[in-house]
Write a protein that holds these residues in place. Structure first.
Motif, mmCIF file in Angstrom:
data_model
loop_
_atom_site.group_PDB
_atom_site.id
_atom_site.type_symbol
_atom_site.label_atom_id
_atom_site.label_comp_id
_atom_site.label_asym_id
_atom_site.label_seq_id
_atom_site.Cartn_x
_atom_site.Cartn_y
_atom_site.Cartn_z
ATOM 1 N N TYR A 275 29.704 51.508 18.407
ATOM 2 C CA TYR A 275 28.645 51.975 17.501
ATOM 3 C C TYR A 275 29.156 52.915 16.409
ATOM 4 O O TYR A 275 28.383 53.578 15.758
ATOM 5 C CB TYR A 275 27.510 52.620 18.301
ATOM 6 N N GLY A 276 30.466 52.944 16.218
ATOM 7 C CA GLY A 276 31.030 53.767 15.142
ATOM 8 C C GLY A 276 31.026 55.249 15.459
ATOM 9 O O GLY A 276 30.582 56.064 14.638
ATOM 10 N N ASP A 277 31.546 55.617 16.653
ATOM 11 C CA ASP A 277 31.434 57.003 17.117
ATOM 12 C C ASP A 277 32.107 58.036 16.215
ATOM 13 O O ASP A 277 31.567 59.126 16.035
ATOM 14 C CB ASP A 277 31.994 57.125 18.545
ATOM 15 N N SER A 278 33.269 57.726 15.646
ATOM 16 C CA SER A 278 33.922 58.764 14.833
ATOM 17 C C SER A 278 33.153 58.978 13.525
ATOM 18 O O SER A 278 33.055 60.096 13.029
ATOM 19 C CB SER A 278 35.400 58.450 14.590
ATOM 20 N N LEU A 279 32.593 57.914 12.974
ATOM 21 C CA LEU A 279 31.755 58.085 11.777
ATOM 22 C C LEU A 279 30.475 58.859 12.119
ATOM 23 O O LEU A 279 30.042 59.729 11.363
ATOM 24 C CB LEU A 279 31.410 56.721 11.166
ATOM 25 N N LYS A 280 29.905 58.544 13.274
ATOM 26 C CA LYS A 280 28.716 59.300 13.704
ATOM 27 C C LYS A 280 29.011 60.789 13.813
ATOM 28 O O LYS A 280 28.231 61.623 13.362
ATOM 29 C CB LYS A 280 28.260 58.810 15.086
ATOM 30 N N ARG A 281 30.174 61.121 14.410
ATOM 31 C CA ARG A 281 30.538 62.537 14.575
ATOM 32 C C ARG A 281 30.736 63.205 13.221
ATOM 33 O O ARG A 281 30.309 64.342 13.012
ATOM 34 C CB ARG A 281 31.815 62.669 15.425
ATOM 35 N N THR A 282 31.366 62.476 12.287
ATOM 36 C CA THR A 282 31.601 63.029 10.950
ATOM 37 C C THR A 282 30.287 63.344 10.245
ATOM 38 O O THR A 282 30.108 64.427 9.670
ATOM 39 C CB THR A 282 32.405 62.009 10.106
ATOM 40 N N ILE A 283 29.358 62.416 10.287
ATOM 41 C CA ILE A 283 28.064 62.601 9.615
ATOM 42 C C ILE A 283 27.263 63.708 10.296
ATOM 43 O O ILE A 283 26.652 64.559 9.639
ATOM 44 C CB ILE A 283 27.283 61.274 9.605
#
Ligand SMILES: *Cc1c(COP(=O)(O)O)cnc(C)c1O
Length: 359
Positions: A63-71
């Protein structure tokens, strides 16, 4: 169509698909001012990721965890309040599918993002168009009066570039019967915060953003939305795993962290270029609508003739037929000034040769 005639009744597609258009745009032009992408190109740190030679033999994050954390870090809430997608198109489609059942309604300003009513219809949802107010902002009372299952809002709106005030948006959020889906694809150009950081606390609100416009990553397809953790979980069921690929996720994280100064500088240039372009257009008797985004909408009965002439010069702009309350118009993306000068020269030449009453 011809081949469909050869199919047996049990092999036919859904009957409502017959009237749904397949999207087509003019992305093959040498200069593409037709879809509001970043005319300065790919941000440098994201471009470096593309050159790295990343191992793509394994699946990406589900689910795109590193992008989620960044946002989440950027906005000041938890990663469970972010959903990513294959472009914000994907997120919009998944929200509609998850929160409206076939036969339900989704209200939207008219005109607005052309894909919105298409996403509604491919999911069996009825789009309810609501004309813009006289100042081209969204009409809160008329949108609320639809009593729709979902109200879609877009500010600044595409294709008008018109903003809607924070107060009006808040009034819709406070009084909507169902969900409010707020598309902030152009928020970076407004100088305003937008509603992203607030979205998880607002319960019924989903705020959608993209890396295709200010962030210069249209070709990688990265979009995201913020909402409460409960809403995000439902959208992710509708979205499914692996929609955000490994390369896109890495580049998006770089664009949102390392490239922020580059993006901010290009946004300032786009806004300055837009304002200069607007005054040149006024001087040519082609006044655009007031814009809060990186593009202008120019109402003119010559929209299609002009788009055709520019196309012959290798420049794509986007003509629209008979927009409600506006008529025929063309949309043009703001870019580096030399590119704008080239487009303006082509427009001036086309105006000299276009038949006086051409439409
Ligand atoms: C361009 C645009 C999008 C689509 O963005 P992607 O992330 O490229 O799918 C969504 N909404 C609006 C209003 C747009 O103009």
């Amino acid at each position: 169509m011809m081949s469909l005639n050869r199919l047996a009744p049990d092999q036919l597609p859904r009957p409502d698909f017959a009237s749904i258009p397949r999207y087509s745009a003019g992305a093959d032009a040498e200069v593409d001012l037709s879809d509001n992408t970043n005319q300065w190109g790919t941000p440098p740190a994201a471009a470096a990721v593309l050159r790295e030679g990343l191992d793509v033999s394994r699946y990406p994050d589900m689910y795109g965890d590193s992008l989620k954390r960044t946002i989440a870090k950027m906005a000041g809430f938890g990663p469970e309040c972010v959903v990513t997608g294959n472009g914000s198109d994907d997120v919009l489609d998944c929200v509609i599918r998850a929160f409206a059942s076939p036969g339900d309604t989704i209200a939207h300003p008219d005109p607005t993002f052309v894909m919105l009513p298409v996403f509604a219809r491919i999911n069996g949802i009825t789009p309810v168009p609501v004309p813009l107010a006289a100042d081209f902002s969204m009409d809160a009372d008329a949108l609320l009066a639809t009593n729709a299952r979902i109200i879609y809002l877009c500010s600044p709106n595409n294709p008008t570039a018109s903003p809607t005030s924070v107060d009006t948006i808040r009034r819709i959020i406070d009084n909507a019967r169902g969900l409010v889906l707020l598309d902030e694809a152009y928020v970076e150009f407004t100088g305003l915060q937008g509603f992203l950081a607030e979205a998880p606390g607002l319960e019924r609100v989903i705020v959608c953003r993209t890396l295709s416009k200010a962030y210069g990553l249209a070709g990688l397809r990265v979009g995201y939305a913020a909402a409460s953790a409960e809403i995000v979980e439902i959208i992710e069921k509708s979205r499914g795993p692996f929609k955000l690929n490994r390369l896109a996720e890495r580049a998006a994280v770089e664009a949102l962290t390392t490239d922020t100064d580059w993006v901010a500088a290009r946004v300032r240039e786009a806004v300055a270029s837009r304002d200069r372009l607007a005054s040149e257009l006024v001087a040519m008797s082609l006044p655009p609508l007031p814009s809060a985004a990186n593009f202008l909408l120019v109402p003119t009965p010559k929209a299609f003739v002009l788009a055709k002439s520019l196309r012959d010069e290798g420049i794509a702009i986007r003509p629209f037929r008979d927009l409600p309350g506006i008529g025929d118009a063309f949309r043009i993306t703001a870019g580096p000034w030399p590119v704008m000068e080239r487009a303006l020269a082509a427009l001036r030449a086309a105006l000299r040769t276009a038949p006086r009453d051409a439409t």
